[in-house]
Design a protein around this motif. Structure first.
Motif, mmCIF file in Angstrom:
data_model
loop_
_atom_site.group_PDB
_atom_site.id
_atom_site.type_symbol
_atom_site.label_atom_id
_atom_site.label_comp_id
_atom_site.label_asym_id
_atom_site.label_seq_id
_atom_site.Cartn_x
_atom_site.Cartn_y
_atom_site.Cartn_z
ATOM 1 N N SER A 21 8.830 17.273 -27.794
ATOM 2 C CA SER A 21 8.316 17.039 -29.149
ATOM 3 C C SER A 21 9.422 17.203 -30.186
ATOM 4 O O SER A 21 9.520 16.415 -31.139
ATOM 5 C CB SER A 21 7.177 18.009 -29.467
ATOM 6 N N GLU A 22 10.258 18.203 -30.000
ATOM 7 C CA GLU A 22 11.393 18.412 -30.899
ATOM 8 C C GLU A 22 12.341 17.216 -30.846
ATOM 9 O O GLU A 22 12.794 16.715 -31.889
ATOM 10 C CB GLU A 22 12.129 19.686 -30.493
ATOM 11 N N GLU A 23 12.635 16.750 -29.647
ATOM 12 C CA GLU A 23 13.538 15.608 -29.498
ATOM 13 C C GLU A 23 12.923 14.335 -30.083
ATOM 14 O O GLU A 23 13.626 13.509 -30.679
ATOM 15 C CB GLU A 23 13.912 15.403 -28.028
ATOM 16 N N GLU A 69 19.653 10.587 -29.153
ATOM 17 C CA GLU A 69 18.285 11.112 -29.206
ATOM 18 C C GLU A 69 17.390 10.475 -28.149
ATOM 19 O O GLU A 69 16.530 11.148 -27.570
ATOM 20 C CB GLU A 69 17.694 10.957 -30.606
ATOM 21 N N CYS A 126 15.426 12.611 -25.165
ATOM 22 C CA CYS A 126 14.013 12.443 -24.786
ATOM 23 C C CYS A 126 13.897 12.106 -23.305
ATOM 24 O O CYS A 126 13.038 12.654 -22.599
ATOM 25 C CB CYS A 126 13.366 11.344 -25.626
ATOM 26 N N GLY A 176 10.961 14.218 -32.619
ATOM 27 C CA GLY A 176 11.138 14.352 -34.070
ATOM 28 C C GLY A 176 12.527 13.900 -34.497
ATOM 29 O O GLY A 176 12.692 13.207 -35.514
ATOM 30 N N GLU A 177 13.533 14.289 -33.721
ATOM 31 C CA GLU A 177 14.904 13.877 -34.029
ATOM 32 C C GLU A 177 15.068 12.370 -33.844
ATOM 33 O O GLU A 177 15.745 11.706 -34.638
ATOM 34 C CB GLU A 177 15.888 14.657 -33.167
ATOM 35 N N ASN A 186 7.193 20.983 -25.435
ATOM 36 C CA ASN A 186 7.591 21.361 -26.791
ATOM 37 C C ASN A 186 9.011 20.892 -27.091
ATOM 38 O O ASN A 186 9.301 20.427 -28.193
ATOM 39 C CB ASN A 186 7.486 22.883 -26.989
ATOM 40 N N PHE A 187 9.903 21.019 -26.106
ATOM 41 C CA PHE A 187 11.272 20.525 -26.287
ATOM 42 C C PHE A 187 11.262 19.008 -26.500
ATOM 43 O O PHE A 187 12.000 18.482 -27.333
ATOM 44 C CB PHE A 187 12.151 20.872 -25.080
#
Length: 108
Positions: free
Chosen positions: A34-36, A71, A75, A38-39, A31-32
């Motif tokens: 996935s957030e990264e 970013e 990742c 997105g950024e 999940n982390f």
């Protein structure tokens, strides 16, 4: 490079353990990641298409490149932590990737 990569992963795991961040499961780490991602997507879009967002400062090329690197690194961190959780050496993944593409395109 392999020694540097392993040394960085070891440092990273130690850093995360000291802060009690390593306790999170691979599922949560995903999940982390996935957030990264997105950024990272936002920064690539900014470079490729621009970003017209009210209240946001327009970044110059140097700032855009710096954000992109940050970013990508974020990742990369999540991938290294996930590798560590599953006891997978990043070098093994690089070798598997090369072998996969070499085999797939051996007739080209």
């Amino acid at each position: 490079m392999q020694d540097y990569l392993k040394a960085h992963q070891t440092w990273l795991v130690d850093f995360y353990q000291q802060r009690n961040w390593y306790r999170f499961s691979p599922l949560i780490r995903l999940n982390f990641l996935s957030e990264e991602l997105g950024e990272l997507s936002r920064d690539v879009r900014t470079i490729e298409l621009g970003r017209d967002h009210p209240g946001k400062k327009v970044k110059n090329d140097v700032e855009k490149q710096a954000n992109l690197k940050e970013e990508l690194a974020d990742c990369f961190v999540e991938l290294l932590i996930i590798c560590s959780k599953y006891e997978i050496e990043p070098e093994e993944l690089m070798a598997l990737s090369e072998a996969k593409f070499t085999k797939r395109f051996e007739n080209d």
